[in-house]
Scaffold this active site. Structure first.
Site, short mmCIF file in Angstrom:
data_model
loop_
_atom_site.label_atom_id
_atom_site.label_comp_id
_atom_site.label_asym_id
_atom_site.label_seq_id
_atom_site.Cartn_x
_atom_site.Cartn_y
_atom_site.Cartn_z
N ASP A 247 -0.68 8.46 0.19
CA ASP A 247 -0.73 7.16 -0.50
C ASP A 247 0.21 7.19 -1.69
O ASP A 247 0.54 8.27 -2.18
CB ASP A 247 -2.18 6.89 -0.96
CG ASP A 247 -2.48 5.41 -1.17
OD1 ASP A 247 -1.74 4.76 -1.93
OD2 ASP A 247 -3.44 4.90 -0.59
N GLY B 273 -9.88 1.36 0.19
CA GLY B 273 -10.20 0.41 1.24
C GLY B 273 -10.43 0.99 2.62
O GLY B 273 -11.18 1.97 2.79
N TYR C 250 3.24 -11.99 6.67
CA TYR C 250 2.17 -11.03 7.03
C TYR C 250 1.94 -11.04 8.54
O TYR C 250 1.85 -9.98 9.17
CB TYR C 250 0.88 -11.39 6.27
CG TYR C 250 -0.23 -10.37 6.46
CD1 TYR C 250 -0.13 -9.09 5.89
CD2 TYR C 250 -1.37 -10.67 7.19
CE1 TYR C 250 -1.15 -8.16 6.05
CE2 TYR C 250 -2.40 -9.75 7.35
CZ TYR C 250 -2.28 -8.49 6.77
OH TYR C 250 -3.29 -7.56 6.94
N VAL D 27 5.30 4.84 2.05
CA VAL D 27 5.60 4.73 3.48
C VAL D 27 6.93 4.02 3.77
O VAL D 27 7.40 4.03 4.91
CB VAL D 27 4.46 4.03 4.27
CG1 VAL D 27 3.18 4.84 4.20
CG2 VAL D 27 4.25 2.60 3.81
N PRO E 271 -8.32 -5.72 12.50
CA PRO E 271 -9.49 -6.21 11.76
C PRO E 271 -9.36 -7.69 11.41
O PRO E 271 -8.26 -8.22 11.27
CB PRO E 271 -9.47 -5.37 10.47
CG PRO E 271 -8.51 -4.25 10.71
CD PRO E 271 -7.51 -4.78 11.70
N GLY E 272 -10.54 -8.32 11.27
CA GLY E 272 -10.59 -9.66 10.68
C GLY E 272 -10.66 -9.51 9.17
O GLY E 272 -10.01 -8.62 8.61
N THR F 98 -12.24 -5.65 0.94
CA THR F 98 -11.56 -4.60 0.17
C THR F 98 -10.89 -5.30 -1.01
O THR F 98 -10.88 -6.53 -1.10
CB THR F 98 -10.47 -3.88 1.00
OG1 THR F 98 -9.43 -4.82 1.29
CG2 THR F 98 -11.02 -3.31 2.31
N LYS G 138 2.35 -7.98 11.31
CA LYS G 138 1.23 -7.45 12.10
C LYS G 138 1.44 -7.67 13.60
O LYS G 138 0.98 -6.88 14.43
CB LYS G 138 -0.09 -8.06 11.62
CG LYS G 138 -0.46 -7.63 10.20
CD LYS G 138 -0.59 -6.12 10.07
CE LYS G 138 -1.04 -5.68 8.69
NZ LYS G 138 -1.17 -4.22 8.57
N ASN H 291 -1.93 3.21 8.27
CA ASN H 291 -2.83 2.18 7.74
C ASN H 291 -2.30 1.45 6.51
O ASN H 291 -2.66 0.30 6.28
CB ASN H 291 -4.17 2.88 7.39
CG ASN H 291 -5.02 2.07 6.45
OD1 ASN H 291 -5.67 1.09 6.87
ND2 ASN H 291 -5.02 2.41 5.17
P1 NAP Z 1 -6.15 -1.85 0.11
O1 NAP Z 1 -7.58 -1.75 -0.28
O2 NAP Z 1 -5.19 -2.56 -0.75
O3 NAP Z 1 -5.63 -0.37 0.40
C1 NAP Z 1 -4.30 -0.17 0.79
C2 NAP Z 1 -3.84 1.17 0.30
O4 NAP Z 1 -2.48 1.34 0.73
C3 NAP Z 1 -3.85 1.26 -1.22
O5 NAP Z 1 -4.32 2.52 -1.65
C4 NAP Z 1 -2.38 1.06 -1.55
O6 NAP Z 1 -1.99 1.65 -2.78
C5 NAP Z 1 -1.71 1.77 -0.40
N1 NAP Z 1 -0.31 1.42 -0.29
C6 NAP Z 1 0.29 0.22 -0.56
N2 NAP Z 1 1.61 0.31 -0.41
C7 NAP Z 1 1.86 1.58 -0.02
C8 NAP Z 1 3.05 2.29 0.27
N3 NAP Z 1 4.26 1.71 0.18
N4 NAP Z 1 2.96 3.59 0.65
C9 NAP Z 1 1.74 4.21 0.71
N5 NAP Z 1 0.59 3.59 0.43
C10 NAP Z 1 0.65 2.29 0.06
O7 NAP Z 1 -6.03 -2.58 1.53
P2 NAP Z 1 -6.96 -2.52 2.83
O8 NAP Z 1 -7.69 -3.80 2.89
O9 NAP Z 1 -7.68 -1.24 2.88
O10 NAP Z 1 -5.85 -2.58 3.97
C11 NAP Z 1 -5.45 -1.43 4.68
C12 NAP Z 1 -4.76 -1.88 5.95
O11 NAP Z 1 -5.66 -2.70 6.71
C13 NAP Z 1 -3.51 -2.70 5.72
O12 NAP Z 1 -2.53 -2.38 6.67
C14 NAP Z 1 -4.00 -4.12 5.94
O13 NAP Z 1 -2.96 -5.00 6.30
C15 NAP Z 1 -4.98 -3.89 7.06
N6 NAP Z 1 -5.93 -4.98 7.22
C16 NAP Z 1 -6.80 -5.27 6.22
C17 NAP Z 1 -7.68 -6.32 6.40
C18 NAP Z 1 -8.67 -6.70 5.34
O14 NAP Z 1 -9.31 -7.74 5.50
N7 NAP Z 1 -8.84 -5.93 4.27
C19 NAP Z 1 -7.67 -7.07 7.58
C20 NAP Z 1 -6.77 -6.73 8.58
C21 NAP Z 1 -5.90 -5.67 8.39
P3 NAP Z 1 -1.91 0.68 -4.10
O15 NAP Z 1 -3.29 0.47 -4.53
O16 NAP Z 1 -1.11 1.44 -5.08
O17 NAP Z 1 -1.23 -0.59 -3.65
#
Ligand code: NAP
Length: 255
Positions: A39, A19, A161, A70, A191-192, A196, A165, A95
């Site tokens: 990760d 992501g 959540y 983490v 981000p909005g 992902t 945040k 992240n």
């Molecule tokens: P994602 O595609 O689910 O990627 C998150 C990554 O973090 C995955 O590889 C996940 O591994 C890993 N992870 C989860 N728990 C973990 C831990 N305890 N220690 C280390 N790594 C861990 O999510 P994303 O959308 O990229 O989100 C990344 C960040 O952006 C997050 O903080 C999220 O809250 C923030 N965000 C996302 C959005 C959105 O719309 N996507 C919007 C605002 C903010 P696993 O696959 O094994 O779980």
């Protein structure tokens, strides 16, 4: 040849297997940074080559994967220490995070603690591990924390959540104030809805309706977040930017 924005820099990106973190690692490596992917798992949720291999192959930078949960502070210290192999950490992007939806009344203590542990404790101690190293190595550096639009507004059924945040936002401001005098810039990205696996599978909010709620009438892509992360990481571009909340939501919040 034009100097790359992150030439000779070393970045640790948590949650960079997938992501947004994967796109950030890619953007940083493209601009010359060596990368530590921290990760819990190496395999991208969306499939494809592991991030560290991808960026090493594509850009010829040094990159490695470190298994890191983490929620475990020792694990975070190990991830930061892993950057020593490339010359020492300059940038951390805290992240890694999870996203869940549930009615406030139904949230259990375990569910609350899991999200607080990953989304808040993971950011807090990731920043601390990096700051200790940056202060020790005298080179200083920059810390980028992944918040969300959820850290600015409230929303029904997402109480935990949004709590996490919002905490990341105020942690960022506090660290910017405390570490700024030491030459360490600390900023947050908000981000909005970004397409992902998190928003397609975990809680499917990456919908046409969400796209239409933005003034740009599209969903965000991980590369949109990566662009903001690159700006904040670059001392050339953002050298006087500290304690900033950078919203990347296609105009959803303010238009
Ligand atoms: P994602 O595609 O689910 O990627 C998150 C990554 O973090 C995955 O590889 C996940 O591994 C890993 N992870 C989860 N728990 C973990 C831990 N305890 N220690 C280390 N790594 C861990 O999510 P994303 O959308 O990229 O989100 C990344 C960040 O952006 C997050 O903080 C999220 O809250 C923030 N965000 C996302 C959005 C959105 O719309 N996507 C919007 C605002 C903010 P696993 O696959 O094994 O779980």
């Amino acid at each position: 040849m034009t100097k790359q924005l992150l030439d000779k820099k070393v970045a640790v990106v948590t949650g960079a297997a997938s992501g947004n973190g994967r796109a950030i690692a890619d953007a940083y490596a493209k601009e010359g940074a060596d990368i530590v992917v921290a990760d819990i798992q190496e395999t991208p949720r969306e499939g494809g080559e592991p991030t560290h291999q991808l960026v090493a192959d594509n850009y010829g930078v040094d990159a490695k994967f470190v298994e890191c949960d983490v929620t475990d502070t020792d694990s975070l210290v190990e991830a930061v220490d892993a950057a020593d192999e490339f010359g020492g950490i300059d940038i951390i992007v805290n992240n890694a995070g999870i996203f869940r939806q549930k009615d406030f009344i139904e949230v259990t203590e375990d569910e609350y603690e899991q999200m607080m542990d990953i989304n808040v404790k993971g950011v807090f101690f990731g920043a601390q591990a990096a700051a200790k190293k940056m202060l020790d190595n005298g080179d200083r550096g920059t810390i980028i924390n992944m918040s969300s639009v959820a850290g600015i507004i409230g929303q029904a059924t997402f109480s935990v959540y949004h709590t996490t945040k919002g905490a990341v936002r105020l942690l960022t401001y506090s660290l910017a104030d405390e570490l700024g005098p030491e030459g360490i810039r600390v900023n947050a990205i908000h981000p909005g809805v970004i397409e992902t696996k998190m928003t397609k599978d975990d809680v499917p909010v990456a919908t046409q309706e969400s796209a239409e709620n933005t003034s740009m009438e599209r969903l965000g892509q991980p590369e949109d977040v990566a662009g903001a992360a690159l700006y904040l990481a670059s001392d050339d571009l953002a050298g006087y930017v500290n304690g900033e909340s950078l919203i990347v939501d296609g105009g959803r919040s303010n238009t």
